[in-house]
Design a protein around this motif. Structure first.
Motif, PDB file in Angstrom:
ATOM      1  N   ASP A  11      63.767  60.348  44.461  1.00  0.00           N
ATOM      2  CA  ASP A  11      65.086  61.133  44.057  1.00  0.00           C
ATOM      3  C   ASP A  11      64.836  62.289  44.236  1.00  0.00           C
ATOM      4  O   ASP A  11      65.981  62.739  45.570  1.00  0.00           O
ATOM      5  CB  ASP A  11      64.836  61.047  42.552  1.00  0.00           C
ATOM      6  CG  ASP A  11      65.195  59.577  41.476  1.00  0.00           C
ATOM      7  OD1 ASP A  11      66.548  59.139  42.888  1.00  0.00           O
ATOM      8  OD2 ASP A  11      65.119  59.703  40.798  1.00  0.00           O
ATOM      9  N   GLU A  54      67.938  76.720  33.515  1.00  0.00           N
ATOM     10  CA  GLU A  54      67.962  76.195  33.376  1.00  0.00           C
ATOM     11  C   GLU A  54      67.134  74.987  33.672  1.00  0.00           C
ATOM     12  O   GLU A  54      66.308  74.414  32.594  1.00  0.00           O
ATOM     13  CB  GLU A  54      69.577  75.070  33.460  1.00  0.00           C
ATOM     14  CG  GLU A  54      70.643  75.196  32.834  1.00  0.00           C
ATOM     15  CD  GLU A  54      72.367  75.072  33.689  1.00  0.00           C
ATOM     16  OE1 GLU A  54      72.000  74.264  34.542  1.00  0.00           O
ATOM     17  OE2 GLU A  54      73.584  74.793  33.008  1.00  0.00           O
ATOM     18  N   THR A  58      64.637  73.706  30.669  1.00  0.00           N
ATOM     19  CA  THR A  58      63.827  71.939  30.290  1.00  0.00           C
ATOM     20  C   THR A  58      62.669  72.190  30.650  1.00  0.00           C
ATOM     21  O   THR A  58      62.198  70.911  29.723  1.00  0.00           O
ATOM     22  CB  THR A  58      64.621  71.021  31.940  1.00  0.00           C
ATOM     23  OG1 THR A  58      65.999  71.588  31.369  1.00  0.00           O
ATOM     24  CG2 THR A  58      64.361  69.868  31.906  1.00  0.00           C
ATOM     25  N   GLY A  63      60.714  69.239  28.843  1.00  0.00           N
ATOM     26  CA  GLY A  63      61.363  67.739  29.902  1.00  0.00           C
ATOM     27  C   GLY A  63      60.369  67.800  30.659  1.00  0.00           C
ATOM     28  O   GLY A  63      59.283  68.681  31.284  1.00  0.00           O
ATOM     29  N   THR A  64      61.189  66.745  31.344  1.00  0.00           N
ATOM     30  CA  THR A  64      59.622  66.103  32.942  1.00  0.00           C
ATOM     31  C   THR A  64      60.512  66.600  34.378  1.00  0.00           C
ATOM     32  O   THR A  64      61.739  66.956  34.509  1.00  0.00           O
ATOM     33  CB  THR A  64      60.297  64.795  32.798  1.00  0.00           C
ATOM     34  OG1 THR A  64      61.403  64.237  33.744  1.00  0.00           O
ATOM     35  CG2 THR A  64      59.262  64.387  32.070  1.00  0.00           C
ATOM     36  N   ALA A  66      61.504  64.871  37.035  1.00  0.00           N
ATOM     37  CA  ALA A  66      62.639  64.172  36.865  1.00  0.00           C
ATOM     38  C   ALA A  66      63.909  64.034  36.375  1.00  0.00           C
ATOM     39  O   ALA A  66      64.696  63.688  37.130  1.00  0.00           O
ATOM     40  CB  ALA A  66      61.736  62.317  36.430  1.00  0.00           C
ATOM     41  N   ARG A  67      63.684  65.137  35.333  1.00  0.00           N
ATOM     42  CA  ARG A  67      65.260  65.370  34.229  1.00  0.00           C
ATOM     43  C   ARG A  67      65.898  66.694  34.727  1.00  0.00           C
ATOM     44  O   ARG A  67      66.303  66.195  35.588  1.00  0.00           O
ATOM     45  CB  ARG A  67      64.484  65.753  32.879  1.00  0.00           C
ATOM     46  CG  ARG A  67      65.302  66.326  32.328  1.00  0.00           C
ATOM     47  CD  ARG A  67      66.415  65.176  31.672  1.00  0.00           C
ATOM     48  NE  ARG A  67      68.001  65.387  32.741  1.00  0.00           N
ATOM     49  CZ  ARG A  67      68.719  64.181  32.927  1.00  0.00           C
ATOM     50  NH1 ARG A  67      68.608  63.414  31.749  1.00  0.00           N
ATOM     51  NH2 ARG A  67      69.549  64.271  33.683  1.00  0.00           N
ATOM     52  N   VAL A  68      64.662  66.929  35.783  1.00  0.00           N
ATOM     53  CA  VAL A  68      65.072  68.243  36.429  1.00  0.00           C
ATOM     54  C   VAL A  68      65.312  68.176  37.954  1.00  0.00           C
ATOM     55  O   VAL A  68      66.825  68.529  38.337  1.00  0.00           O
ATOM     56  CB  VAL A  68      64.197  69.432  36.887  1.00  0.00           C
ATOM     57  CG1 VAL A  68      64.102  70.805  38.005  1.00  0.00           C
ATOM     58  CG2 VAL A  68      63.576  69.981  35.942  1.00  0.00           C
ATOM     59  N   THR A  70      66.873  65.315  38.762  1.00  0.00           N
ATOM     60  CA  THR A  70      68.242  64.825  38.221  1.00  0.00           C
ATOM     61  C   THR A  70      69.654  65.897  37.767  1.00  0.00           C
ATOM     62  O   THR A  70      70.369  65.117  38.711  1.00  0.00           O
ATOM     63  CB  THR A  70      67.931  63.661  36.927  1.00  0.00           C
ATOM     64  OG1 THR A  70      67.292  62.506  36.948  1.00  0.00           O
ATOM     65  CG2 THR A  70      69.414  62.311  36.695  1.00  0.00           C
ATOM     66  N   ASP A  71      69.797  66.643  37.252  1.00  0.00           N
ATOM     67  CA  ASP A  71      70.170  67.394  37.149  1.00  0.00           C
ATOM     68  C   ASP A  71      70.506  68.696  38.414  1.00  0.00           C
ATOM     69  O   ASP A  71      71.678  68.397  38.574  1.00  0.00           O
ATOM     70  CB  ASP A  71      68.986  68.544  35.536  1.00  0.00           C
ATOM     71  CG  ASP A  71      69.751  68.173  34.379  1.00  0.00           C
ATOM     72  OD1 ASP A  71      69.734  66.879  34.450  1.00  0.00           O
ATOM     73  OD2 ASP A  71      68.404  68.128  33.761  1.00  0.00           O
ATOM     74  N   ARG A  74      73.022  65.983  40.030  1.00  0.00           N
ATOM     75  CA  ARG A  74      74.198  65.784  39.986  1.00  0.00           C
ATOM     76  C   ARG A  74      75.072  67.227  40.485  1.00  0.00           C
ATOM     77  O   ARG A  74      76.809  67.405  40.585  1.00  0.00           O
ATOM     78  CB  ARG A  74      74.493  65.844  38.071  1.00  0.00           C
ATOM     79  CG  ARG A  74      75.287  66.296  38.195  1.00  0.00           C
ATOM     80  CD  ARG A  74      75.518  66.015  36.132  1.00  0.00           C
ATOM     81  NE  ARG A  74      74.328  66.184  35.586  1.00  0.00           N
ATOM     82  CZ  ARG A  74      74.490  67.887  34.957  1.00  0.00           C
ATOM     83  NH1 ARG A  74      75.841  68.716  35.764  1.00  0.00           N
ATOM     84  NH2 ARG A  74      73.438  68.254  34.648  1.00  0.00           N
TER      85      ARG A  74
END
Length: 86
Positions: A11, A54, A58, A63-64, A66-68, A70-71, A74
């Motif tokens: 990713d 942000e 996170t 948060g992880t 991976a979440r960062v 992904t965000d 996007r």
């Protein structure tokens, strides 16, 4: 399918490639100059500051990475769509 570290790596690599597309599109727009280029330059700086804040929130709230990623992906894809239209 993949382990979490491999998925995160893939990713992150995709994010890097997608970001290069946005950079190329932005450079093309900025090279034309004029009011649209000024707006894009201001938008670019503002978006980067907001995205960094942000990401920090996170991580700070559990948060992880991976979440960062992904965000960020996007947001980068949205910019590529927007810049590709004009």
């Amino acid at each position: 399918m993949f382990g979490p570290w491999l998925q995160l790596s893939l990713d992150a690599a995709r994010l890097g490639m997608e970001a290069q597309t946005v950079i190329a599109l932005r450079l093309a727009k900025l090279s034309l100059g004029g009011p649209a280029a000024q707006v894009e330059a201001q938008r670019m700086v503002t978006e980067k500051m907001v995205a960094a804040a942000e990401a920090a929130v996170t991580i700070a709230t559990g948060g992880t990475a991976a979440r960062v990623v992904t965000d960020y992906r996007r947001k980068v894809r949205a910019n590529a769509r927007r810049l590709g239209r004009g």
